[in-house]
Design a protein around this motif. Structure first.
Motif, PDB file in Angstrom:
ATOM      1  N   GLY A 152       1.734-111.435  14.127  1.00  0.00           N
ATOM      2  CA  GLY A 152       1.973-110.833  12.821  1.00  0.00           C
ATOM      3  C   GLY A 152       1.447-111.696  11.686  1.00  0.00           C
ATOM      4  O   GLY A 152       0.903-111.185  10.705  1.00  0.00           O
ATOM      5  N   LEU A 153       1.582-113.026  11.831  1.00  0.00           N
ATOM      6  CA  LEU A 153       1.058-113.935  10.816  1.00  0.00           C
ATOM      7  C   LEU A 153      -0.458-113.856  10.744  1.00  0.00           C
ATOM      8  O   LEU A 153      -1.047-113.796   9.654  1.00  0.00           O
ATOM      9  CB  LEU A 153       1.491-115.373  11.143  1.00  0.00           C
ATOM     10  CG  LEU A 153       0.890-116.475  10.266  1.00  0.00           C
ATOM     11  CD1 LEU A 153       1.350-116.303   8.816  1.00  0.00           C
ATOM     12  CD2 LEU A 153       1.278-117.858  10.796  1.00  0.00           C
ATOM     13  N   CYS A 373       3.150 -98.221  -2.552  1.00  0.00           N
ATOM     14  CA  CYS A 373       3.824 -99.170  -1.655  1.00  0.00           C
ATOM     15  C   CYS A 373       4.369 -98.457  -0.422  1.00  0.00           C
ATOM     16  O   CYS A 373       4.239 -98.954   0.703  1.00  0.00           O
ATOM     17  CB  CYS A 373       4.957 -99.886  -2.397  1.00  0.00           C
ATOM     18  SG  CYS A 373       4.399-101.166  -3.555  1.00  0.00           S
ATOM     19  N   GLY A 374       4.981 -97.296  -0.626  1.00  0.00           N
ATOM     20  CA  GLY A 374       5.478 -96.534   0.514  1.00  0.00           C
ATOM     21  C   GLY A 374       4.363 -96.092   1.434  1.00  0.00           C
ATOM     22  O   GLY A 374       4.457 -96.208   2.668  1.00  0.00           O
ATOM     23  N   TYR A 380      -0.220 -99.490   6.978  1.00  0.00           N
ATOM     24  CA  TYR A 380      -0.441-100.767   7.664  1.00  0.00           C
ATOM     25  C   TYR A 380       0.402-100.901   8.925  1.00  0.00           C
ATOM     26  O   TYR A 380       0.034-101.660   9.830  1.00  0.00           O
ATOM     27  CB  TYR A 380      -0.201-101.917   6.697  1.00  0.00           C
ATOM     28  CG  TYR A 380      -1.299-102.025   5.682  1.00  0.00           C
ATOM     29  CD1 TYR A 380      -2.619-102.218   6.081  1.00  0.00           C
ATOM     30  CD2 TYR A 380      -1.036-101.893   4.314  1.00  0.00           C
ATOM     31  CE1 TYR A 380      -3.637-102.278   5.155  1.00  0.00           C
ATOM     32  CE2 TYR A 380      -2.057-101.956   3.388  1.00  0.00           C
ATOM     33  CZ  TYR A 380      -3.351-102.151   3.813  1.00  0.00           C
ATOM     34  OH  TYR A 380      -4.368-102.203   2.900  1.00  0.00           O
ATOM     35  N   THR A 381       1.490-100.163   8.992  1.00  0.00           N
ATOM     36  CA  THR A 381       2.209-100.091  10.267  1.00  0.00           C
ATOM     37  C   THR A 381       1.305 -99.491  11.333  1.00  0.00           C
ATOM     38  O   THR A 381       1.214 -99.990  12.468  1.00  0.00           O
ATOM     39  CB  THR A 381       3.478 -99.237  10.116  1.00  0.00           C
ATOM     40  OG1 THR A 381       4.382 -99.900   9.223  1.00  0.00           O
ATOM     41  CG2 THR A 381       4.161 -99.034  11.459  1.00  0.00           C
ATOM     42  N   LEU A 513       3.627-107.994   4.738  1.00  0.00           N
ATOM     43  CA  LEU A 513       5.064-107.826   4.955  1.00  0.00           C
ATOM     44  C   LEU A 513       5.347-106.957   6.184  1.00  0.00           C
ATOM     45  O   LEU A 513       6.252-107.264   6.976  1.00  0.00           O
ATOM     46  CB  LEU A 513       5.712-107.188   3.727  1.00  0.00           C
ATOM     47  CG  LEU A 513       6.035-108.107   2.539  1.00  0.00           C
ATOM     48  CD1 LEU A 513       6.734-107.315   1.454  1.00  0.00           C
ATOM     49  CD2 LEU A 513       6.889-109.287   2.980  1.00  0.00           C
ATOM     50  N   ALA A 514       4.587-105.869   6.349  1.00  0.00           N
ATOM     51  CA  ALA A 514       4.845-104.955   7.458  1.00  0.00           C
ATOM     52  C   ALA A 514       4.683-105.643   8.815  1.00  0.00           C
ATOM     53  O   ALA A 514       5.583-105.561   9.657  1.00  0.00           O
ATOM     54  CB  ALA A 514       3.946-103.722   7.355  1.00  0.00           C
ATOM     55  N   PRO A 515       3.550-106.353   9.085  1.00  0.00           N
ATOM     56  CA  PRO A 515       3.461-107.036  10.382  1.00  0.00           C
ATOM     57  C   PRO A 515       4.549-108.084  10.576  1.00  0.00           C
ATOM     58  O   PRO A 515       5.058-108.254  11.696  1.00  0.00           O
ATOM     59  CB  PRO A 515       2.067-107.685  10.331  1.00  0.00           C
ATOM     60  CG  PRO A 515       1.301-106.889   9.353  1.00  0.00           C
ATOM     61  CD  PRO A 515       2.292-106.450   8.327  1.00  0.00           C
TER      62      PRO A 515
END
Length: 574
Positions: A152-153, A373-374, A380-381, A513-515
């Motif tokens: 994720g990073l 943002c939503g 990105y998910t 943020l998502a990952p």
């Protein structure tokens, strides 16, 4: 047949703005004689507009030479659009190849997982072995032992840099022109893509740094393009045009995902590193073509036809007549001049201060930011984490994984173009207001794909239905180009690049943020239950952002954006 030919797009643009233009051209007179003359002029103007809208008058009377020069071949703004489309295709190919390559880079069997205590119904069954007992989806193990949090990073590090250059990129495009900002942004991205394999083999922190720098290069592209669209594209073409240009990101993803998966399965150039080498080289080749073919504004382009330049400038001027507080047309403002084509153009100093307080307290701008943002979290998910879901949950090999992940972006591209064309048609026919058009298509782009994510939860391990939910239901995310994407230009044509930088920067914070959050949710537990939490979260944020947009969105130019009155040349009043 009239000696000067007009086009349907010219008539639509003029008729759409005719009421504002009519009120602008009528000026009070100081005497009875002049009043009578003005009344006759008004009647003549009304007759002229009526004749024009019925198809009996042209909007732009091109010279014979101009028509000859532009009789064949694509229009200049279409070449600009094609290069912008290819630019986004290249940068997205360079962005998403890691999402596919990381499946080949990581040694999954060396990572401890905590699935031993879960019940069988909370995991998908492994593929049946072949008749000889071998795995039907053989997959070579990677060389890096990175757990979900580390992956994720690595995947999210790109967006640390991406969000940093959004606002500066938009402002630099407004001050110095979008051509160089957009072009050099792609070039920087290409250079760091080329050295990604070297950084990965050298050290993990170095790989993260390279991805951050790559993100900084790509971060200027969207705001710079937004600033250029404000100068190049007539208002009634923007939805459709933006859908095509920005859909380059979809096509880049569609092409790069299966291509990257195929390259990772080969021994060519070491397997997965070849995906970075090839896409980086394509970025450099695109940069050379962009710098030769594209210019910042129609007035700067040495090869544009006079008729096309006049049409673009007159259409943009007509839009300003609606949005500005209008004064006496004969008063020439300081810094205002007349272009070579006779169109009055106000010359603004390049260092106009940005009204930051007004921008940051603008409720309509916040509405755009929150819905983006939503949408960004859901996007990105799917972009960064779905390949991992396909591999670890549905047990697809890397080539099938990449191909299935690419299909939703292809269908989204088609739906985006169709929705944008329909939105432009509805606006031209005046079936819907601009604000309601934004709200309608933004709702389609937010709610329908969210239902697709929720649908994945209920179809379980059936990969056919999973693909349908992503590629069928999820394809309506392409309607976003007719939704909030053009809203910035409506709120403030002067600061569209800066505003897009602000909202896109906030939206792309979700890129890292998502990952990270998904890594915390999964946390060595590759089960359906944990992934269902991921999909519920994405769908909920997307729908909530759209709800806020429906309440607070606006399509009117904001007071802090309005410029002093623009001088109208006599040729435009005729």
């Amino acid at each position: 047949m009239p000696p000067h030919k007009w086009t349907d797009e010219s008539r639509d643009a003029s008729c759409y703005y005719e009421d504002a233009a009519a009120s602008r051209f009528r000026r009070p007179s100081s005497s009875s004689n002049s009043s009578a003359t003005a009344d006759r002029s008004d009647d003549e103007a009304d007759d002229e507009r009526e004749a024009f809208c019925s198809g009996e008058r042209p909007l732009i009377r091109s010279s014979a030479a101009g028509e000859e020069n532009h009789g064949c071949g694509p229009k200049t703004r279409h070449i600009f659009g094609l290069m912008g489309f290819l630019g986004f295709a290249v940068v997205y190919a360079m962005r998403v190849n890691l999402s596919v390559a990381i499946v080949a880079m990581v040694n999954q069997t060396a990572i401890p997982h905590s699935n031993s205590s879960v019940i069988d119904t909370d995991t998908c069954p492994l593929p049946e072995p072949n008749h000889n007992g071998s795995d039907p989806n053989p997959q070579r193990e990677g060389e890096f032992v990175w757990d979900e949090a580390t992956q994720g990073l690595v995947l999210g590090s790109f967006f640390y840099g991406y969000v940093l250059t959004q606002v500066p990129g938009g402002r630099m495009a407004e001050l110095y022109g979008g051509k160089k900002i957009y072009g050099y942004g792609v070039l920087v991205t290409a250079i760091f893509t080329l050295i990604t394999p070297l950084a990965a083999h050298w050290d993990l922190p170095l790989l993260v740094l390279v991805r951050i720098l790559e993100g900084m290069g790509e971060g200027v592209t969207y705001p710079a393009m937004h600033a250029m669209l404000a100068h190049w594209i007539p208002p009634l073409e923007r939805n459709k045009f933006a859908a095509i240009v920005y859909a380059g990101s979809n096509i880049g993803t569609v092409i790069s995902m299966p291509l990257a998966g195929w390259l990772c399965s080969l021994d060519f150039l070491g397997g997965w590193p070849s995906a970075f080498y090839i896409f980086g080289l394509l970025g450099i080749l695109w940069f050379i073509a962009w710098m030769y073919l594209v210019y910042d504004r129609p007035s700067d382009h040495p090869r544009i036809a006079t008729s096309e330049r006049e049409y673009i400038e007159r259409s943009l001027l007509a839009q300003r007549l609606i949005n500005q507080e209008l004064g006496d047309p004969e008063e020439e403002e300081e810094g205002e001049g007349e272009g070579e084509d006779g169109v009055g153009v106000r010359r603004r100093p390049s260092d106009d201060p940005i009204p930051w307080t007004s921008l940051l307290t603008s409720v309509p701008l916040w509405a755009i930011l929150l819905t983006q943002c939503g949408q960004g979290w859901a996007f990105y998910t799917q972009l960064t984490e779905l390949p991992t879901y396909m591999s670890n949950i549905l047990h697809f090999d890397i080539q099938s994984n990449a191909l299935l992940n690419a299909v939703p972006y292809l269908t989204s591209w088609f739906v985006g173009i169709a929705c944008s064309a329909l939105a432009d048609w509805m606006l031209a026919k005046r079936y819907i207001s601009l604000l309601n058009s934004y709200k309608l298509w933004n709702t389609v782009a937010s709610v329908v794909p969210s239902l697709g994510l929720i649908g994945i939860i209920y179809v379980g391990c059936d990969w056919v239905w999973v693909t349908f939910m992503l590629a069928g239901v999820g394809s309506f995310g392409g309607a976003v180009y007719a939704g909030n994407q053009m809203n910035h230009i409506a709120l403030s044509p002067r600061y569209a690049g800066t505003m897009y930088g602000i909202t896109n920067s906030a939206a792309n914070i979700c890129g890292f943020l998502a990952p990270y959050v998904i890594g915390l949710i999964i946390n060595h537990r590759e089960t359906l239950t944990q992934w269902h939490l991921v999909f519920w979260l994405a769908a909920g944020l997307n729908i909530a952002g759209n709800f806020i947009y429906l309440i607070f969105a606006s399509a009117e130019e904001q007071s802090w954006s309005k410029a002093p009155p623009t001088r109208i040349s006599p040729s435009l009043r005729a």
